[in-house]
Design a protein around this motif. Sequence first.
Motif, short mmCIF file in Angstrom:
data_model
loop_
_atom_site.label_atom_id
_atom_site.label_comp_id
_atom_site.label_asym_id
_atom_site.label_seq_id
_atom_site.Cartn_x
_atom_site.Cartn_y
_atom_site.Cartn_z
N PHE A 27 -2.65 7.91 36.48
CA PHE A 27 -3.75 6.93 36.48
C PHE A 27 -4.45 6.92 35.12
CE2 PHE A 27 -8.26 5.97 37.12
CZ PHE A 27 -8.19 4.76 37.79
N VAL A 28 -4.79 8.09 34.60
CA VAL A 28 -5.46 8.19 33.29
C VAL A 28 -4.59 7.58 32.20
CG1 VAL A 28 -6.26 9.82 31.51
CG2 VAL A 28 -6.93 10.14 33.91
N VAL A 65 -10.14 9.15 27.90
CA VAL A 65 -10.36 8.66 29.27
C VAL A 65 -10.73 9.86 30.14
CG1 VAL A 65 -9.35 7.48 31.26
CG2 VAL A 65 -8.70 6.80 28.93
N ASN A 66 -11.88 9.77 30.80
CA ASN A 66 -12.39 10.88 31.58
C ASN A 66 -12.80 10.38 32.96
OD1 ASN A 66 -13.61 13.22 32.48
ND2 ASN A 66 -15.13 13.28 30.86
N ILE A 67 -12.27 11.01 34.00
CA ILE A 67 -12.70 10.69 35.36
C ILE A 67 -13.87 11.61 35.66
CG2 ILE A 67 -12.07 10.73 37.80
CD1 ILE A 67 -9.24 9.95 36.92
N THR A 68 -15.03 11.01 35.92
CA THR A 68 -16.24 11.81 36.10
C THR A 68 -16.58 12.07 37.56
OG1 THR A 68 -17.62 9.83 35.99
CG2 THR A 68 -17.23 11.02 33.93
N SER A 83 -14.99 7.03 39.31
CA SER A 83 -15.86 6.74 38.16
C SER A 83 -15.14 7.17 36.89
CB SER A 83 -17.18 7.50 38.27
OG SER A 83 -17.87 7.10 39.44
N VAL A 84 -15.06 6.24 35.94
CA VAL A 84 -14.30 6.47 34.72
C VAL A 84 -15.19 6.26 33.51
CG1 VAL A 84 -12.31 5.68 33.35
CG2 VAL A 84 -12.18 5.68 35.84
#
Length: 136
Positions: free
Chosen positions: A33-34, A48-51, A71-72
């Motif tokens: 996904f990232v 790219v960070n999933i928070t 949330s990205v």
Amino acid sequence: MRSDPRISETIFVSMVMALPYSAAAFAKMHDTFVAAIAKVVNVQLDKVNITDISEKTLTRRRLLDASIDVSVRIFVDSREDGKRLTSLLSKELLNNALANVGIEPITFVSEPATVVESLSSLATATSNDTATSNDT
């Protein structure tokens, strides 16, 4: 006028996407996904960070559908880069990229927003300077 080097900014584009997966199922495809998101906006993977991943269950005609909100944050170097990225983050472009790697389509995507956080180390630097001068 020169800007103070002790004041820095963190700039990122923030958005929330809804996907038809459980949190456990999404965990297995996290890296894919990232990579798909990074490809859409042409940034390095580490930008790219999933928070947050919030799991919810919706009831529709006695069927339970697993769904998550992801949330990205995508970190950028400037406000201009943030504005450019927001124009690339359409539901259609994101779904095309996700389909190419076998991920189900996004069911909802929030309006991407460019966020600027100013972090000042001025107070820390000043107190360190004072502590050093008091030692002598």
